[in-house]
Design a protein around this motif. Structure first.
Motif, PDB file in Angstrom:
ATOM      1  N   GLU A 136       0.837  -1.193   0.000  1.00  0.00           N
ATOM      2  CA  GLU A 136       0.000   0.000   0.000  1.00  0.00           C
ATOM      3  C   GLU A 136       0.870   1.241   0.000  1.00  0.00           C
ATOM      4  O   GLU A 136       1.928   1.272   0.633  1.00  0.00           O
ATOM      5  CB  GLU A 136      -0.912   0.013   1.233  1.00  0.00           C
ATOM      6  CG  GLU A 136      -1.914  -1.130   1.250  1.00  0.00           C
ATOM      7  CD  GLU A 136      -2.887  -1.009   2.398  1.00  0.00           C
ATOM      8  OE1 GLU A 136      -3.276   0.123   2.742  1.00  0.00           O
ATOM      9  OE2 GLU A 136      -3.251  -2.058   2.948  1.00  0.00           O
ATOM     10  N   ILE A 138       1.942   4.828   1.076  1.00  0.00           N
ATOM     11  CA  ILE A 138       1.820   5.719   2.219  1.00  0.00           C
ATOM     12  C   ILE A 138       1.954   7.141   1.690  1.00  0.00           C
ATOM     13  O   ILE A 138       2.959   7.494   1.080  1.00  0.00           O
ATOM     14  CB  ILE A 138       2.914   5.447   3.273  1.00  0.00           C
ATOM     15  CG1 ILE A 138       2.780   4.012   3.804  1.00  0.00           C
ATOM     16  CG2 ILE A 138       2.867   6.456   4.399  1.00  0.00           C
ATOM     17  CD1 ILE A 138       3.883   3.620   4.762  1.00  0.00           C
ATOM     18  N   THR A 139       0.920   7.959   1.901  1.00  0.00           N
ATOM     19  CA  THR A 139       0.959   9.334   1.426  1.00  0.00           C
ATOM     20  C   THR A 139       0.979  10.286   2.621  1.00  0.00           C
ATOM     21  O   THR A 139       0.345  10.036   3.643  1.00  0.00           O
ATOM     22  CB  THR A 139      -0.267   9.646   0.540  1.00  0.00           C
ATOM     23  OG1 THR A 139      -1.452   9.361   1.282  1.00  0.00           O
ATOM     24  CG2 THR A 139      -0.247   8.809  -0.724  1.00  0.00           C
ATOM     25  N   GLY A 141       2.968  10.703   4.873  1.00  0.00           N
ATOM     26  CA  GLY A 141       3.437  10.118   6.120  1.00  0.00           C
ATOM     27  C   GLY A 141       2.349   9.465   6.961  1.00  0.00           C
ATOM     28  O   GLY A 141       2.561   9.182   8.120  1.00  0.00           O
ATOM     29  N   VAL A 142       1.176   9.204   6.353  1.00  0.00           N
ATOM     30  CA  VAL A 142       0.060   8.619   7.097  1.00  0.00           C
ATOM     31  C   VAL A 142      -0.137   7.182   6.624  1.00  0.00           C
ATOM     32  O   VAL A 142      -0.324   6.934   5.435  1.00  0.00           O
ATOM     33  CB  VAL A 142      -1.236   9.437   6.913  1.00  0.00           C
ATOM     34  CG1 VAL A 142      -2.399   8.782   7.637  1.00  0.00           C
ATOM     35  CG2 VAL A 142      -1.021  10.868   7.365  1.00  0.00           C
ATOM     36  N   TRP A 143      -0.096   6.262   7.564  1.00  0.00           N
ATOM     37  CA  TRP A 143      -0.310   4.841   7.251  1.00  0.00           C
ATOM     38  C   TRP A 143      -1.785   4.621   6.911  1.00  0.00           C
ATOM     39  O   TRP A 143      -2.666   5.091   7.627  1.00  0.00           O
ATOM     40  CB  TRP A 143       0.084   4.002   8.461  1.00  0.00           C
ATOM     41  CG  TRP A 143       0.149   2.541   8.160  1.00  0.00           C
ATOM     42  CD1 TRP A 143      -0.815   1.633   8.411  1.00  0.00           C
ATOM     43  CD2 TRP A 143       1.213   1.836   7.547  1.00  0.00           C
ATOM     44  NE1 TRP A 143      -0.423   0.387   8.000  1.00  0.00           N
ATOM     45  CE2 TRP A 143       0.834   0.487   7.451  1.00  0.00           C
ATOM     46  CE3 TRP A 143       2.454   2.199   7.044  1.00  0.00           C
ATOM     47  CZ2 TRP A 143       1.641  -0.494   6.886  1.00  0.00           C
ATOM     48  CZ3 TRP A 143       3.258   1.209   6.504  1.00  0.00           C
ATOM     49  CH2 TRP A 143       2.854  -0.106   6.420  1.00  0.00           C
ATOM     50  N   PRO A 144      -2.088   3.907   5.818  1.00  0.00           N
ATOM     51  CA  PRO A 144      -3.499   3.651   5.463  1.00  0.00           C
ATOM     52  C   PRO A 144      -4.216   2.844   6.545  1.00  0.00           C
ATOM     53  O   PRO A 144      -3.617   1.994   7.179  1.00  0.00           O
ATOM     54  CB  PRO A 144      -3.410   2.835   4.171  1.00  0.00           C
ATOM     55  CG  PRO A 144      -1.977   2.778   3.782  1.00  0.00           C
ATOM     56  CD  PRO A 144      -1.154   3.299   4.911  1.00  0.00           C
ATOM     57  N   GLU A 145      -5.483   3.140   6.715  1.00  0.00           N
ATOM     58  CA  GLU A 145      -6.283   2.420   7.731  1.00  0.00           C
ATOM     59  C   GLU A 145      -6.778   1.110   7.217  1.00  0.00           C
ATOM     60  O   GLU A 145      -6.965   0.827   6.124  1.00  0.00           O
ATOM     61  CB  GLU A 145      -7.464   3.269   8.160  1.00  0.00           C
ATOM     62  CG  GLU A 145      -6.990   4.507   8.878  1.00  0.00           C
ATOM     63  CD  GLU A 145      -8.140   5.367   9.364  1.00  0.00           C
ATOM     64  OE1 GLU A 145      -9.222   4.824   9.607  1.00  0.00           O
ATOM     65  OE2 GLU A 145      -7.925   6.561   9.496  1.00  0.00           O
TER      66      GLU A 145
END
Length: 145
Positions: A136, A138-139, A141-145
Protein backbone atom coordinates in the motif's frame (compact mmCIF):
# COMPACT_ATOMS: atom_id res chain seq x y z
CA UNK A 1 41.87 -13.81 11.36
CA UNK A 2 44.80 -15.52 13.03
CA UNK A 3 42.43 -18.15 14.41
CA UNK A 4 41.14 -18.92 10.91
CA UNK A 5 44.71 -19.18 9.61
CA UNK A 6 45.62 -21.52 12.47
CA UNK A 7 42.76 -23.85 11.49
CA UNK A 8 43.32 -23.54 7.72
CA UNK A 9 46.98 -24.48 8.14
CA UNK A 10 46.08 -27.64 10.06
CA UNK A 11 43.17 -29.21 8.17
CA UNK A 12 42.54 -30.46 4.66
CA UNK A 13 38.94 -29.26 4.67
CA UNK A 14 38.44 -25.93 2.87
CA UNK A 15 37.72 -23.13 5.37
CA UNK A 16 35.19 -20.43 4.51
CA UNK A 17 35.07 -16.86 5.79
CA UNK A 18 31.50 -15.83 6.41
CA UNK A 19 30.92 -13.41 9.27
CA UNK A 20 34.59 -12.40 9.18
CA UNK A 21 34.31 -11.09 5.60
CA UNK A 22 32.14 -7.98 5.65
CA UNK A 23 34.23 -5.54 3.64
CA UNK A 24 36.58 -5.66 0.66
CA UNK A 25 39.44 -4.71 3.00
CA UNK A 26 38.69 -7.66 5.32
CA UNK A 27 38.55 -10.02 2.33
CA UNK A 28 41.94 -8.80 1.11
CA UNK A 29 43.42 -9.30 4.59
CA UNK A 30 41.99 -12.82 4.88
CA UNK A 31 43.27 -13.85 1.45
CA UNK A 32 46.72 -12.26 1.82
CA UNK A 33 47.12 -13.98 5.18
CA UNK A 34 46.06 -17.32 3.67
CA UNK A 35 43.50 -17.59 6.46
CA UNK A 36 40.67 -19.04 4.34
CA UNK A 37 39.99 -20.90 1.13
CA UNK A 38 36.48 -19.63 0.35
CA UNK A 39 34.78 -16.24 0.78
CA UNK A 40 31.01 -16.15 1.38
CA UNK A 41 29.36 -12.99 0.01
CA UNK A 42 26.03 -11.88 1.48
CA UNK A 43 24.47 -8.72 0.07
CA UNK A 44 23.06 -7.57 3.41
CA UNK A 45 26.39 -8.19 5.11
CA UNK A 46 28.56 -6.45 2.51
CA UNK A 47 26.30 -3.42 2.10
CA UNK A 48 24.77 -4.12 -1.31
CA UNK A 49 25.56 -5.07 -4.87
CA UNK A 50 28.48 -2.68 -5.50
CA UNK A 51 30.56 -3.96 -2.60
CA UNK A 52 29.54 -7.56 -3.32
CA UNK A 53 30.80 -7.16 -6.90
CA UNK A 54 34.02 -5.65 -5.57
CA UNK A 55 34.49 -8.64 -3.25
CA UNK A 56 33.83 -11.10 -6.10
CA UNK A 57 36.45 -9.26 -8.17
CA UNK A 58 38.94 -9.45 -5.30
CA UNK A 59 38.44 -13.21 -4.96
CA UNK A 60 39.09 -13.56 -8.69
CA UNK A 61 42.29 -11.53 -8.36
CA UNK A 62 43.47 -13.82 -5.55
CA UNK A 63 42.18 -16.95 -7.34
CA UNK A 64 40.07 -17.82 -4.29
CA UNK A 65 36.78 -19.67 -4.32
CA UNK A 66 33.65 -17.62 -3.81
CA UNK A 67 30.13 -18.41 -2.62
CA UNK A 68 26.99 -16.28 -2.44
CA UNK A 69 24.62 -16.74 0.45
CA UNK A 70 21.89 -14.92 2.31
CA UNK A 71 20.51 -14.53 5.78
CA UNK A 72 16.74 -14.23 6.24
CA UNK A 73 16.09 -11.91 3.33
CA UNK A 74 12.94 -12.23 1.28
CA UNK A 75 12.72 -12.93 -2.42
CA UNK A 76 13.44 -9.36 -3.58
CA UNK A 77 16.85 -9.16 -1.90
CA UNK A 78 17.69 -12.75 -2.79
CA UNK A 79 16.74 -12.02 -6.41
CA UNK A 80 19.50 -9.42 -6.44
CA UNK A 81 21.93 -12.01 -5.10
CA UNK A 82 20.80 -14.54 -7.72
CA UNK A 83 21.39 -12.00 -10.50
CA UNK A 84 24.85 -11.27 -9.07
CA UNK A 85 25.66 -14.99 -9.02
CA UNK A 86 24.63 -15.23 -12.66
CA UNK A 87 26.63 -12.16 -13.68
CA UNK A 88 29.72 -13.39 -11.83
CA UNK A 89 29.27 -17.11 -12.57
CA UNK A 90 32.95 -17.46 -13.49
CA UNK A 91 33.84 -16.53 -9.92
CA UNK A 92 30.84 -17.48 -7.76
CA UNK A 93 30.78 -21.26 -7.89
CA UNK A 94 28.69 -22.00 -4.79
CA UNK A 95 25.17 -20.73 -4.10
CA UNK A 96 23.11 -20.90 -0.90
CA UNK A 97 20.11 -18.63 -1.40
CA UNK A 98 17.45 -20.30 0.72
CA UNK A 99 16.06 -17.18 2.45
CA UNK A 100 12.74 -17.11 0.54
CA UNK A 101 12.13 -20.80 1.34
CA UNK A 102 12.24 -20.01 5.05
CA UNK A 103 9.33 -17.57 4.92
CA UNK A 104 5.73 -18.59 5.37
CA UNK A 105 4.41 -16.32 2.62
CA UNK A 106 6.03 -14.49 -0.31
CA UNK A 107 3.90 -11.57 -1.55
CA UNK A 108 6.10 -10.99 -4.63
CA UNK A 109 4.64 -11.82 -8.04
CA UNK A 110 7.06 -12.28 -10.93
CA UNK A 111 10.80 -12.06 -10.80
CA UNK A 112 13.09 -14.86 -9.73
CA UNK A 113 11.43 -18.23 -9.19
CA UNK A 114 12.58 -20.31 -6.22
CA UNK A 115 11.62 -23.96 -6.56
CA UNK A 116 13.55 -26.01 -4.04
CA UNK A 117 17.21 -25.95 -5.08
CA UNK A 118 16.32 -24.59 -8.54
CA UNK A 119 16.54 -20.81 -9.05
CA UNK A 120 15.25 -19.40 -12.34
CA UNK A 121 15.92 -15.80 -13.36
CA UNK A 122 13.26 -13.86 -15.21
CA UNK A 123 13.83 -12.40 -18.69
CA UNK A 124 11.84 -9.31 -17.64
CA UNK A 125 13.65 -5.99 -17.05
CA UNK A 126 15.32 -5.39 -13.69
CA UNK A 127 14.47 -8.06 -11.15
CA UNK A 128 11.31 -8.88 -13.12
CA UNK A 129 8.93 -8.10 -10.25
CA UNK A 130 5.39 -7.54 -11.49
CA UNK A 131 3.64 -6.73 -8.21
CA UNK A 132 3.74 -7.15 -4.46
CA UNK A 133 0.49 -8.37 -2.91
CA UNK A 134 -0.75 -6.16 -0.09
CA UNK A 135 1.63 -3.30 -0.86
CA UNK A 136 0.00 0.00 0.00
CA UNK A 137 1.13 3.52 -0.78
CA UNK A 138 1.82 5.72 2.22
CA UNK A 139 0.96 9.33 1.43
CA UNK A 140 1.83 12.38 3.53
CA UNK A 141 3.44 10.12 6.12
CA UNK A 142 0.06 8.62 7.10
CA UNK A 143 -0.31 4.84 7.25
CA UNK A 144 -3.50 3.65 5.46
CA UNK A 145 -6.28 2.42 7.73
Amino acid sequence: MQGLKYITDRVNTPIMADESAFSPQQVIQLLELGAVDIINIKLMKTGGLSRAIEIANITAQYQAQCMIGCMLEGSIAVAGAAHLASAKAQQISKIDLDGPALGQYDPVQGGVEFNGPQITLSDAPGLGIESINGLELITNGVWPE
